[in-house]
Design a protein around this motif. Structure first.
Motif, PDB file in Angstrom:
ATOM      1  N   ILE A 161      -8.708 -20.256   3.357  1.00 49.73           N
ATOM      2  CA  ILE A 161      -8.611 -19.545   2.086  1.00 49.73           C
ATOM      3  C   ILE A 161      -7.972 -18.198   2.379  1.00 49.73           C
ATOM      4  N   SER A 162      -7.035 -17.793   1.541  1.00 52.22           N
ATOM      5  CA  SER A 162      -6.353 -16.513   1.742  1.00 52.22           C
ATOM      6  C   SER A 162      -7.124 -15.398   1.047  1.00 52.22           C
ATOM      7  N   ALA A 163      -7.223 -14.269   1.729  1.00 52.23           N
ATOM      8  CA  ALA A 163      -7.923 -13.110   1.175  1.00 52.23           C
ATOM      9  C   ALA A 163      -6.992 -11.904   1.222  1.00 52.23           C
ATOM     10  N   ARG A 164      -6.999 -11.125   0.162  1.00 53.18           N
ATOM     11  CA  ARG A 164      -6.136  -9.952   0.086  1.00 53.18           C
ATOM     12  C   ARG A 164      -6.757  -8.933  -0.860  1.00 53.18           C
ATOM     13  N   VAL A 165      -6.717  -7.664  -0.460  1.00 54.06           N
ATOM     14  CA  VAL A 165      -7.111  -6.555  -1.325  1.00 54.06           C
ATOM     15  C   VAL A 165      -5.888  -5.656  -1.442  1.00 54.06           C
ATOM     16  N   ALA A 166      -5.379  -5.475  -2.644  1.00 53.66           N
ATOM     17  CA  ALA A 166      -4.076  -4.834  -2.832  1.00 53.66           C
ATOM     18  C   ALA A 166      -4.015  -3.424  -2.260  1.00 53.66           C
ATOM     19  N   ASP A 167      -5.102  -2.675  -2.343  1.00 50.34           N
ATOM     20  CA  ASP A 167      -5.067  -1.279  -1.900  1.00 50.34           C
ATOM     21  C   ASP A 167      -5.931  -1.027  -0.670  1.00 50.34           C
ATOM     22  N   ALA A 168      -6.134  -2.053   0.123  1.00 55.50           N
ATOM     23  CA  ALA A 168      -6.983  -1.890   1.313  1.00 55.50           C
ATOM     24  C   ALA A 168      -6.523  -2.857   2.402  1.00 55.50           C
ATOM     25  N   PRO A 169      -6.782  -2.497   3.667  1.00 56.90           N
ATOM     26  CA  PRO A 169      -7.481  -1.285   4.072  1.00 56.90           C
ATOM     27  C   PRO A 169      -6.564  -0.062   4.117  1.00 56.90           C
ATOM     28  N   ARG A 170      -7.074   1.084   3.664  1.00 62.56           N
ATOM     29  CA  ARG A 170      -6.398   2.329   3.955  1.00 62.56           C
ATOM     30  C   ARG A 170      -6.518   2.576   5.456  1.00 62.56           C
ATOM     31  N   ALA A 171      -5.792   3.566   5.946  1.00 59.98           N
ATOM     32  CA  ALA A 171      -5.730   3.773   7.399  1.00 59.98           C
ATOM     33  C   ALA A 171      -7.104   3.904   8.027  1.00 59.98           C
ATOM     34  N   ASP A 172      -8.040   4.525   7.324  1.00 56.33           N
ATOM     35  CA  ASP A 172      -9.375   4.778   7.885  1.00 56.33           C
ATOM     36  C   ASP A 172     -10.426   3.826   7.339  1.00 56.33           C
ATOM     37  N   GLU A 173     -10.011   2.618   6.938  1.00 56.64           N
ATOM     38  CA  GLU A 173     -10.942   1.640   6.372  1.00 56.64           C
ATOM     39  C   GLU A 173     -10.902   0.326   7.142  1.00 56.64           C
ATOM     40  N   ILE A 174     -11.906  -0.491   6.863  1.00 58.35           N
ATOM     41  CA  ILE A 174     -11.962  -1.867   7.347  1.00 58.35           C
ATOM     42  C   ILE A 174     -12.303  -2.767   6.165  1.00 58.35           C
ATOM     43  N   VAL A 175     -11.617  -3.884   6.058  1.00 57.63           N
ATOM     44  CA  VAL A 175     -11.967  -4.921   5.086  1.00 57.63           C
ATOM     45  C   VAL A 175     -12.691  -6.028   5.843  1.00 57.63           C
ATOM     46  N   VAL A 176     -13.922  -6.301   5.453  1.00 56.53           N
ATOM     47  CA  VAL A 176     -14.717  -7.355   6.090  1.00 56.53           C
ATOM     48  C   VAL A 176     -14.918  -8.477   5.079  1.00 56.53           C
ATOM     49  N   ILE A 177     -14.677  -9.712   5.516  1.00 52.86           N
ATOM     50  CA  ILE A 177     -14.619 -10.851   4.609  1.00 52.86           C
ATOM     51  C   ILE A 177     -15.550 -11.962   5.077  1.00 52.86           C
TER      52      ILE A 177
END
Length: 209
Positions: A161-177
């Motif tokens: 399954i494909s996952a995407r957040v349009a405005d993340a991660p910013r440089a100092d962020e993490i996206v956890v799925i």
């Protein structure tokens, strides 16, 4: 369908947003599958607790604090999205680190017992959880692999399954799925690892070069 979940359950991890994606396949190759599988992913966008730190930084303290919160946060929403934990048959996990972080920061949150063991327990699984991770700019699509939560050798449940957040991660962020499915691919028919014949270069008459 992609939606933003508006409640903010835990501010201690620097949670900026949650994104839920769901899909249902009703027909494949012109026919309805025996069981319309529902798939979902839930992504948490959090501040990277190690952004800007050096490569010798001890990751354990924040890992043990943040990862269990994420495990509960994401699996609760997966269970709700897919109709209950008993409906879930396959699972997977992933993380995308922003450009100010290390790829090791992704591993610190998803490749340890503080996340993986709890996701497995909350989703009533037994298998090792398959995964994907990368470092990227905002909007990167990550393909999250899934397999059966109790029988990893069940090939019918190998899917993505494909996952995407349009405005993340910013440089100092993490996206956890965390991701899951209620069933196999549509019309699975390529056999199973437990019933496959023995195939080696010696058992085949000809191996293309």
């Amino acid at each position: 369908m992609q939606e933003r979940i508006t409640d903010r359950p835990d501010d201690s991890i620097g949670l900026r947003k949650l994104v839920l994606y769901r899909d249902v396949v009703f027909t494949e190759a012109g026919e309805a599958p025996a069981q319309p599988a529902r798939r979902a992913s839930v992504a948490a966008v959090i501040r990277n607790p190690w952004a800007g730190a050096g490569p010798t930084t001890d990751l354990h303290a924040e890992q043990s604090r943040v990862a269990p919160v994420l495990a509960r946060l994401l699996t609760d929403r997966l269970i709700d999205a897919l109709g209950g934990v008993a409906e879930i048959e396959a699972f997977g996990k992933a993380a995308i680190v922003g450009t100010a972080g290390e790829i090791e920061h992704a591993g610190a949150l998803i490749h340890t017992p503080y996340f993986g063991n709890l996701v497995r327990e909350f989703l009533q699984g037994e298998s090792i959880i398959c995964f994907a991770d990368t470092r990227a700019e905002a909007g990167e699509t990550l393909v999250v692999p899934l397999w059966h939560k109790t029988h990893a050798a069940t090939r019918s449940h190998y899917q993505t399954i494909s996952a995407r957040v349009a405005d993340a991660p910013r440089a100092d962020e993490i996206v956890v799925i965390a991701a899951a499915s209620t069933g196999p691919r549509p019309h699975p028919r390529i056999g199973d690892r437990k019933t496959d014949p023995v195939v080696t270069t010696e058992t085949l008459e000809k191996v293309p070069s």
